[in-house]
Design a protein around this motif. Structure first.
Motif, mmCIF file in Angstrom:
data_model
loop_
_atom_site.group_PDB
_atom_site.id
_atom_site.type_symbol
_atom_site.label_atom_id
_atom_site.label_comp_id
_atom_site.label_asym_id
_atom_site.label_seq_id
_atom_site.Cartn_x
_atom_site.Cartn_y
_atom_site.Cartn_z
ATOM 1 N N LYS A 29 0.842 -1.202 0.000
ATOM 2 C CA LYS A 29 0.000 0.000 0.000
ATOM 3 C C LYS A 29 0.879 1.256 0.000
ATOM 4 C CE LYS A 29 -3.844 2.019 2.541
ATOM 5 N NZ LYS A 29 -4.731 1.877 3.690
ATOM 6 N N LEU A 30 1.945 1.245 0.798
ATOM 7 C CA LEU A 30 2.872 2.380 0.812
ATOM 8 C C LEU A 30 3.563 2.554 -0.541
ATOM 9 C CD1 LEU A 30 4.647 2.077 4.279
ATOM 10 C CD2 LEU A 30 2.927 3.751 3.586
ATOM 11 N N LEU A 31 3.927 1.445 -1.179
ATOM 12 C CA LEU A 31 4.567 1.527 -2.489
ATOM 13 C C LEU A 31 3.604 2.081 -3.535
ATOM 14 C CD1 LEU A 31 6.673 -1.753 -2.568
ATOM 15 C CD2 LEU A 31 7.484 0.589 -2.236
ATOM 16 N N LYS A 32 2.341 1.712 -3.441
ATOM 17 C CA LYS A 32 1.333 2.249 -4.354
ATOM 18 C C LYS A 32 1.191 3.756 -4.143
ATOM 19 C CE LYS A 32 -1.873 1.867 -7.439
ATOM 20 N NZ LYS A 32 -1.462 1.840 -8.827
ATOM 21 N N GLN A 33 1.199 4.190 -2.885
ATOM 22 C CA GLN A 33 1.135 5.624 -2.584
ATOM 23 C C GLN A 33 2.367 6.338 -3.143
ATOM 24 O OE1 GLN A 33 0.748 5.847 1.674
ATOM 25 N NE2 GLN A 33 -1.402 5.267 1.652
ATOM 26 N N ALA A 34 3.530 5.703 -3.026
ATOM 27 C CA ALA A 34 4.767 6.287 -3.564
ATOM 28 C C ALA A 34 4.658 6.434 -5.079
ATOM 29 C CB ALA A 34 5.968 5.416 -3.193
ATOM 30 N N GLU A 35 4.097 5.424 -5.736
ATOM 31 C CA GLU A 35 3.921 5.478 -7.188
ATOM 32 C C GLU A 35 3.004 6.644 -7.563
ATOM 33 O OE1 GLU A 35 2.699 2.541 -10.856
ATOM 34 O OE2 GLU A 35 1.718 2.249 -8.916
ATOM 35 N N GLU A 36 1.907 6.807 -6.827
ATOM 36 C CA GLU A 36 0.956 7.875 -7.123
ATOM 37 C C GLU A 36 1.548 9.251 -6.848
ATOM 38 O OE1 GLU A 36 -2.417 6.767 -4.739
ATOM 39 O OE2 GLU A 36 -2.934 5.103 -6.048
ATOM 40 N N GLU A 37 2.322 9.372 -5.774
ATOM 41 C CA GLU A 37 2.857 10.675 -5.387
ATOM 42 C C GLU A 37 4.128 11.053 -6.150
ATOM 43 O OE1 GLU A 37 4.311 12.969 -1.351
ATOM 44 O OE2 GLU A 37 2.681 11.513 -1.232
ATOM 45 N N PHE A 38 5.046 10.095 -6.298
ATOM 46 C CA PHE A 38 6.361 10.398 -6.875
ATOM 47 C C PHE A 38 6.580 9.764 -8.244
ATOM 48 C CE2 PHE A 38 7.198 10.057 -2.177
ATOM 49 C CZ PHE A 38 7.254 11.418 -1.945
ATOM 50 N N GLY A 39 5.798 8.747 -8.586
ATOM 51 C CA GLY A 39 6.050 7.988 -9.804
ATOM 52 C C GLY A 39 7.189 7.011 -9.566
ATOM 53 N N PHE A 40 7.405 6.103 -10.502
ATOM 54 C CA PHE A 40 8.513 5.166 -10.359
ATOM 55 C C PHE A 40 9.634 5.489 -11.324
ATOM 56 C CE2 PHE A 40 5.858 2.080 -7.930
ATOM 57 C CZ PHE A 40 6.701 2.042 -6.843
#
Length: 102
Positions: A67-78
């Protein structure tokens, strides 16, 4: 204390995210000198002071960590290079991975 092997029951959607994350991590793992094979580095970015964590790959099956990684993807992108920024407080990440702040 939580162990990385406790979270092998990833959901179908989580597996897609997991494959994407592992691909990104594999391309960037050579950047981290001094990090053992099977681990990757994240930084919890919220709060007073960002904190660096070395995380075992087994936590990529932890639903809370995904869930945190998904939030990171949404906020910062990969498209991030180097250390992966995670939008949470360090104490929250300590709780998820089962470590205590020293």
């Amino acid at each position: 204390m939580a162990k990385p092997g406790d979270y092998w029951g990833a959901r179908k959607g989580g597996r897609r995210i997991l494959r994407s994350i592992i691909g990104k991590l594999q391309t960037g793992l050579s950047v981290f000198k001094g990090v053992k094979q099977g681990y990757f580095v994240v930084v919890a970015t919220e709060g007073w002071k960002p904190e660096r964590f070395v995380i075992h790959l087994g936590y990529l099956n932890n639903p809370e960590f995904l869930k945190l990684l998904k939030q990171a993807e949404e906020e910062f992108g990969f498209s991030q290079e180097g250390t992966l920024a995670i939008p949470c407080r360090p104490d929250e990440l300590h709780r998820i991975i089962g470590t205590r702040k020293l």
